[in-house]
Enzyme design. Structure first.
Site, PDB file in Angstrom:
ATOM      1  N   HIS A  30      33.300  46.425  36.315  1.00 53.78           N
ATOM      2  CA  HIS A  30      31.644  46.093  36.353  1.00 53.78           C
ATOM      3  C   HIS A  30      30.836  46.571  35.400  1.00 53.78           C
ATOM      4  O   HIS A  30      31.484  47.897  34.754  1.00 53.78           O
ATOM      5  CB  HIS A  30      31.544  46.544  37.895  1.00 53.78           C
ATOM      6  CG  HIS A  30      30.143  46.279  38.168  1.00 53.78           C
ATOM      7  ND1 HIS A  30      28.826  46.483  37.869  1.00 53.78           N
ATOM      8  CD2 HIS A  30      29.673  44.897  39.077  1.00 53.78           C
ATOM      9  CE1 HIS A  30      27.616  45.998  38.332  1.00 53.78           C
ATOM     10  NE2 HIS A  30      28.037  44.742  39.142  1.00 53.78           N
ATOM     11  N   ASP A  47      36.010  53.553  41.003  1.00 48.26           N
ATOM     12  CA  ASP A  47      34.977  52.900  41.605  1.00 48.26           C
ATOM     13  C   ASP A  47      35.501  52.298  42.650  1.00 48.26           C
ATOM     14  O   ASP A  47      36.233  51.356  42.761  1.00 48.26           O
ATOM     15  CB  ASP A  47      34.206  51.867  40.329  1.00 48.26           C
ATOM     16  CG  ASP A  47      33.286  50.904  41.149  1.00 48.26           C
ATOM     17  OD1 ASP A  47      32.929  50.987  42.183  1.00 48.26           O
ATOM     18  OD2 ASP A  47      32.895  50.183  40.228  1.00 48.26           O
ATOM     19  N   GLN A  73      34.193  48.036  45.747  1.00 47.64           N
ATOM     20  CA  GLN A  73      34.954  47.023  46.550  1.00 47.64           C
ATOM     21  C   GLN A  73      36.144  47.125  47.278  1.00 47.64           C
ATOM     22  O   GLN A  73      36.679  46.100  47.664  1.00 47.64           O
ATOM     23  CB  GLN A  73      35.099  46.032  45.512  1.00 47.64           C
ATOM     24  CG  GLN A  73      34.004  45.585  44.753  1.00 47.64           C
ATOM     25  CD  GLN A  73      33.020  44.476  45.377  1.00 47.64           C
ATOM     26  OE1 GLN A  73      33.465  43.855  46.314  1.00 47.64           O
ATOM     27  NE2 GLN A  73      31.682  44.343  44.990  1.00 47.64           N
ATOM     28  N   LYS A  85      27.586  47.701  50.574  1.00 47.37           N
ATOM     29  CA  LYS A  85      28.663  47.059  50.590  1.00 47.37           C
ATOM     30  C   LYS A  85      29.660  47.235  51.967  1.00 47.37           C
ATOM     31  O   LYS A  85      30.538  46.456  52.196  1.00 47.37           O
ATOM     32  CB  LYS A  85      29.716  47.446  49.464  1.00 47.37           C
ATOM     33  CG  LYS A  85      28.968  47.328  48.174  1.00 47.37           C
ATOM     34  CD  LYS A  85      29.030  46.014  47.625  1.00 47.37           C
ATOM     35  CE  LYS A  85      28.404  46.061  46.118  1.00 47.37           C
ATOM     36  NZ  LYS A  85      28.270  44.918  45.352  1.00 47.37           N
ATOM     37  N   CYS A  92      28.690  40.492  36.663  1.00 49.40           N
ATOM     38  CA  CYS A  92      28.450  41.758  36.072  1.00 49.40           C
ATOM     39  C   CYS A  92      29.761  42.231  35.360  1.00 49.40           C
ATOM     40  O   CYS A  92      30.073  43.284  35.307  1.00 49.40           O
ATOM     41  CB  CYS A  92      27.898  42.597  37.006  1.00 49.40           C
ATOM     42  SG  CYS A  92      26.259  42.420  37.327  1.00 49.40           S
TER      43      CYS A  92
END
Length: 413
Positions: free
Chosen positions: A130, A207, A210, A233, A371
């Site tokens: 991202h 990260d 997600q 999220k 993104c």
């Protein structure tokens, strides 16, 4: 007792009753929400907690001796206490509350860069990152004279692990990698990535924006140095993010911002900084979101991440199978290990046009480059249509998506 029994069986229709927004219509059609990679909807338990804060607890935290301030502080710190076992952190003070994944990455890039990066050092990211896990590292590389290296991917959207191994050296200081690609759904082999990086003496940031809502994560088992994710999220409010960092790194890095709360003593001659985690929490936080994230964590744990993952995987397989039945449809991202995202293109049709038609039918998806513009450049495409799945989605939602894509194909080709 009754609700627990229902959730043990995982009845998605009962889960859906917790999300008031799912009863509304869009353009006269029942809402089919498949944009969960952008943000998830909120259960009533989180919504009610927001109202409770403002009607019963509203006060600043960590500052006052009066009753409301103490109540608000206690409620705010409950979230940190619940996050510790949720990701299996060794200490509560290794959990820093930020405003989102983006700020968490920027914090690490800035502070780690100031403390440890020198000219000629190297940072490794991947093609599927991202923008939030690209741009902060570009900035710090420019500032420190470091070199940014990018791990390529194969056509399926999987990391080229042989290329990754060849990039690692004693010059590698940081590997920053996504756990799950927001554009492809690829689940990366983060444990192997971390172990290889550590063998070269590098730190690792993962990260998990997600991943945290789909997969159980144990930071100690992974041995990850930094883990970042966002509350919105995972069925919580916007404006709250998490930075987990090993104690040794958080103690060694300088503060990110100056102001109230992050100080121990201030004089015009010198300032001494607060202990962890408050050293990195300057200013008044998003108190409402911080408090309400605890309720989102409770909600996920009440259902169980294993059950959530199983339900979402079944929907992902069903969506993939049905989409591939549509002539001229191509799925972008076919990794063996995937989670809750299916991105696709209709031959000869711009993804934006597909998204507009789906919206007219009440189906919410995301279109564009998500993104991840360098990733789209890798495939030579302007973007994709992305359907992303959450705990409250159903096979009926997928059927509505399929019907909408078929209509778009008939109208636009």
């Amino acid at each position: 007792m009754e609700r627990t029994a229902v959730l043990e069986r995982f009845d998605v229709n009962n889960v859906r009753k917790d999300f008031p927004i799912l009863t509304r219509t869009v353009n006269g059609k029942p809402l089919v929400y498949l944009d969960n990679g952008a943000t998830t909807q909120k259960p009533r338990q989180v919504i009610d907690a927001i109202a409770h804060y403002y009607t019963q607890l509203n006060s600043n935290v960590h500052r006052g001796v009066h009753h409301l301030s103490q109540l608000a502080t206690d409620a705010f710190e409950v979230t940190r206490r619940k996050l510790k076992p949720f990701i299996n952190a060794a200490h509560e003070h290794e959990i820093v509350l930020t405003k989102g994944t983006t700020e968490s990455i920027n914090l690490v890039a800035t502070c780690y860069g100031k403390a440890f990066l020198h000219a000629g050092d190297e940072i490794i990211i991947s093609t599927m990152e991202h923008h939030s896990n690209i741009v902060p590292w570009q900035i710090v590389c420019e500032e420190r004279g470091a070199v940014l290296k990018v791990v390529p991917i194969n056509e399926a959207g999987e990391l080229d692990m042989a290329a990754y191994r060849s990039m690692l050296s004693d010059r590698t200081k940081m590997v920053a990698i996504t756990y799950v690609s927001n554009a492809l759904g690829t689940v990366n082999p983060v444990k192997e990535i971390i172990d290889l990086a550590h063998a070269s003496g590098a730190a690792v940031l993962v990260d998990a924006a997600q991943a945290i809502q789909h997969l159980p994560i144990d930071v100690q088992a992974l041995d990850v140095d930094f883990l970042v994710f966002s509350g919105h999220k995972m069925y919580g409010p916007t404006g709250i993010g998490i930075l987990y960092g090993k104690e040794k790194w958080l103690n060694a890095m300088p503060p990110y911002q100056g102001g109230g709360e992050m100080i121990k003593e201030v004089t015009f001659a010198k300032t001494t900084y607060n202990e962890l985690p408050f050293k990195y929490e300057a200013g008044t936080p998003n108190i409402e979101a911080g408090i309400c994230l605890a309720h989102a964590i409770d909600y996920i744990q009440e259902i169980g991440l294993d059950q959530i993952a199983r339900h979402e995987h079944e929907l992902l397989e069903y969506a993939t199978r049905r989409l591939l039945e549509i002539p001229g449809l191509r799925i972008i991202g076919t990794a063996k290990e995937k989670s809750s995202v299916v991105s696709f293109l209709l031959d000869g049709v711009h993804p934006y046009d597909v998204g507009v038609i789906l919206d007219k039918l009440g189906v919410a998806v995301r279109t564009g480059h998500h993104c991840t513009q360098p990733l789209m450049d890798r495939y030579g495409i302007p973007g994709t249509v992305r359907a992303s799945i959450a705990v409250y989605n159903t096979t009926e939602d997928i059927d509505a998506l399929i019907a909408g894509v078929e209509r778009a194909a008939a109208m636009l080709r």
